[in-house]
Design a protein around this motif. Structure first.
Motif, PDB file in Angstrom:
ATOM      1  N   VAL A  63      31.845 -15.042  17.024  1.00  0.00           N
ATOM      2  CA  VAL A  63      32.637 -13.952  17.599  1.00  0.00           C
ATOM      3  C   VAL A  63      32.199 -12.627  16.987  1.00  0.00           C
ATOM      4  CG1 VAL A  63      34.662 -15.432  18.011  1.00  0.00           C
ATOM      5  CG2 VAL A  63      34.550 -14.064  15.938  1.00  0.00           C
ATOM      6  N   THR A  64      32.485 -11.564  17.709  1.00  0.00           N
ATOM      7  CA  THR A  64      32.269 -10.211  17.222  1.00  0.00           C
ATOM      8  C   THR A  64      33.561  -9.435  17.435  1.00  0.00           C
ATOM      9  OG1 THR A  64      31.450  -9.407  19.352  1.00  0.00           O
ATOM     10  CG2 THR A  64      29.804 -10.239  17.788  1.00  0.00           C
ATOM     11  N   ALA A  65      33.636  -8.257  16.837  1.00  0.00           N
ATOM     12  CA  ALA A  65      34.832  -7.442  16.983  1.00  0.00           C
ATOM     13  C   ALA A  65      34.455  -5.970  17.039  1.00  0.00           C
ATOM     14  CB  ALA A  65      35.781  -7.684  15.808  1.00  0.00           C
ATOM     15  N   ASP A  66      35.259  -5.224  17.771  1.00  0.00           N
ATOM     16  CA  ASP A  66      35.129  -3.776  17.860  1.00  0.00           C
ATOM     17  C   ASP A  66      36.502  -3.171  17.654  1.00  0.00           C
ATOM     18  OD1 ASP A  66      32.338  -3.633  18.616  1.00  0.00           O
ATOM     19  OD2 ASP A  66      32.960  -4.417  20.564  1.00  0.00           O
ATOM     20  N   ARG A  67      36.518  -2.015  17.032  1.00  0.00           N
ATOM     21  CA  ARG A  67      37.785  -1.324  16.825  1.00  0.00           C
ATOM     22  C   ARG A  67      38.191  -0.648  18.126  1.00  0.00           C
ATOM     23  NH1 ARG A  67      40.990  -0.877  13.056  1.00  0.00           N
ATOM     24  NH2 ARG A  67      39.589  -1.590  11.438  1.00  0.00           N
ATOM     25  N   ALA A  68      39.458  -0.845  18.493  1.00  0.00           N
ATOM     26  CA  ALA A  68      40.058  -0.191  19.663  1.00  0.00           C
ATOM     27  C   ALA A  68      41.306   0.524  19.166  1.00  0.00           C
ATOM     28  CB  ALA A  68      40.402  -1.208  20.739  1.00  0.00           C
ATOM     29  N   GLY A  69      41.139   1.775  18.730  1.00  0.00           N
ATOM     30  CA  GLY A  69      42.253   2.476  18.092  1.00  0.00           C
ATOM     31  C   GLY A  69      42.512   1.854  16.737  1.00  0.00           C
ATOM     32  N   ARG A  70      43.741   1.428  16.512  1.00  0.00           N
ATOM     33  CA  ARG A  70      44.079   0.790  15.235  1.00  0.00           C
ATOM     34  C   ARG A  70      43.823  -0.710  15.235  1.00  0.00           C
ATOM     35  NH1 ARG A  70      49.941   2.705  13.614  1.00  0.00           N
ATOM     36  NH2 ARG A  70      49.578   0.925  12.269  1.00  0.00           N
ATOM     37  N   ALA A  71      43.619  -1.276  16.399  1.00  0.00           N
ATOM     38  CA  ALA A  71      43.447  -2.729  16.511  1.00  0.00           C
ATOM     39  C   ALA A  71      41.968  -3.096  16.611  1.00  0.00           C
ATOM     40  CB  ALA A  71      44.186  -3.240  17.744  1.00  0.00           C
ATOM     41  N   MET A  72      41.685  -4.333  16.240  1.00  0.00           N
ATOM     42  CA  MET A  72      40.353  -4.899  16.439  1.00  0.00           C
ATOM     43  C   MET A  72      40.427  -5.791  17.672  1.00  0.00           C
ATOM     44  SD  MET A  72      38.336  -3.842  14.022  1.00  0.00           S
ATOM     45  CE  MET A  72      36.986  -4.977  13.846  1.00  0.00           C
ATOM     46  N   ARG A  73      39.440  -5.644  18.553  1.00  0.00           N
ATOM     47  CA  ARG A  73      39.342  -6.513  19.731  1.00  0.00           C
ATOM     48  C   ARG A  73      38.208  -7.496  19.479  1.00  0.00           C
ATOM     49  NH1 ARG A  73      42.778  -6.033  23.415  1.00  0.00           N
ATOM     50  NH2 ARG A  73      41.675  -7.361  24.852  1.00  0.00           N
ATOM     51  N   TYR A  74      38.551  -8.770  19.573  1.00  0.00           N
ATOM     52  CA  TYR A  74      37.588  -9.842  19.335  1.00  0.00           C
ATOM     53  C   TYR A  74      37.067 -10.377  20.657  1.00  0.00           C
ATOM     54  CZ  TYR A  74      38.811  -9.764  14.466  1.00  0.00           C
ATOM     55  OH  TYR A  74      38.989  -9.357  13.168  1.00  0.00           O
ATOM     56  N   ARG A  75      35.821 -10.820  20.627  1.00  0.00           N
ATOM     57  CA  ARG A  75      35.187 -11.413  21.809  1.00  0.00           C
ATOM     58  C   ARG A  75      34.178 -12.453  21.344  1.00  0.00           C
ATOM     59  NH1 ARG A  75      33.942  -6.476  21.461  1.00  0.00           N
ATOM     60  NH2 ARG A  75      35.088  -5.872  23.296  1.00  0.00           N
ATOM     61  N   LEU A  76      33.822 -13.337  22.254  1.00  0.00           N
ATOM     62  CA  LEU A  76      32.758 -14.281  21.942  1.00  0.00           C
ATOM     63  C   LEU A  76      31.465 -13.505  21.764  1.00  0.00           C
ATOM     64  CD1 LEU A  76      33.534 -17.224  24.379  1.00  0.00           C
ATOM     65  CD2 LEU A  76      34.244 -16.933  22.006  1.00  0.00           C
ATOM     66  N   ALA A  77      30.621 -13.964  20.874  1.00  0.00           N
ATOM     67  CA  ALA A  77      29.409 -13.228  20.513  1.00  0.00           C
ATOM     68  C   ALA A  77      28.361 -13.217  21.620  1.00  0.00           C
ATOM     69  CB  ALA A  77      28.804 -13.801  19.232  1.00  0.00           C
ATOM     70  N   SER A  78      28.401 -14.204  22.519  1.00  0.00           N
ATOM     71  CA  SER A  78      27.371 -14.271  23.554  1.00  0.00           C
ATOM     72  C   SER A  78      27.827 -15.201  24.672  1.00  0.00           C
ATOM     73  CB  SER A  78      26.062 -14.793  22.960  1.00  0.00           C
ATOM     74  OG  SER A  78      26.211 -16.158  22.606  1.00  0.00           O
ATOM     75  N   PRO A  79      27.142 -15.113  25.805  1.00  0.00           N
ATOM     76  CA  PRO A  79      27.424 -16.079  26.879  1.00  0.00           C
ATOM     77  C   PRO A  79      27.139 -17.521  26.444  1.00  0.00           C
ATOM     78  CG  PRO A  79      26.177 -14.219  27.740  1.00  0.00           C
ATOM     79  CD  PRO A  79      26.203 -14.078  26.243  1.00  0.00           C
ATOM     80  N   GLN A  80      26.207 -17.696  25.523  1.00  0.00           N
ATOM     81  CA  GLN A  80      25.899 -19.038  25.039  1.00  0.00           C
ATOM     82  C   GLN A  80      27.083 -19.638  24.275  1.00  0.00           C
ATOM     83  OE1 GLN A  80      23.865 -16.375  24.669  1.00  0.00           O
ATOM     84  NE2 GLN A  80      22.136 -16.938  25.960  1.00  0.00           N
ATOM     85  N   VAL A  81      27.824 -18.801  23.560  1.00  0.00           N
ATOM     86  CA  VAL A  81      29.019 -19.298  22.862  1.00  0.00           C
ATOM     87  C   VAL A  81      30.053 -19.731  23.898  1.00  0.00           C
ATOM     88  CG1 VAL A  81      30.896 -18.739  21.269  1.00  0.00           C
ATOM     89  CG2 VAL A  81      28.581 -17.913  20.803  1.00  0.00           C
ATOM     90  N   ARG A  82      30.213 -18.950  24.964  1.00  0.00           N
ATOM     91  CA  ARG A  82      31.129 -19.336  26.043  1.00  0.00           C
ATOM     92  C   ARG A  82      30.703 -20.689  26.634  1.00  0.00           C
ATOM     93  NH1 ARG A  82      31.742 -14.908  28.127  1.00  0.00           N
ATOM     94  NH2 ARG A  82      33.894 -14.573  27.551  1.00  0.00           N
TER      95      ARG A  82
END
Length: 98
Positions: A63-82
């Motif tokens: 997984v990876t994460a990006d800051r969205a304001g005060r929160a961190m938004r997490y996502r799968l790192a790649s389509p291969q992880v999905r």
């Protein structure tokens, strides 16, 4: 094949997948990005537990994460992880993947 020939990253990924909470987090993230709060709600685990498991998944490169304001938004790192999450569900007979 000698076990020493297998990349350590593969073992890290295997260890990261060996936990129900982490698998639930990956399954939730396969449906789309989420904040820690949303992941707490979806898994029923407490916030510190979710945060610790997300750190393991990040360290394994799942997984990876990006800051969205005060929160961190997490996502799968790649389509291969999905694809991996879906394949694990299919192998296990997980009806949630259908």
């Amino acid at each position: 094949m000698d076990y020493n020939d297998v990349d350590d990253r593969l073992f890290d990924i295997g260890r990261a997948l060996g936990c129900r909470v982490r698998l639930a987090l990956l399954h939730t993230l396969a449906a789309g990005d989420a904040t820690v709060g949303e992941l707490v709600t979806s898994t029923g685990a407490n916030q510190p537990n979710v945060s610790n498991h997300l750190a393991v998944l990040r360290d394994a490169g799942l997984v990876t994460a990006d800051r969205a304001g005060r929160a961190m938004r997490y996502r799968l790192a790649s389509p291969q992880v999905r694809d991996l999450v879906k394949a694990l569900g299919a192998v296990s007979g997980d009806a949630l993947n259908t």
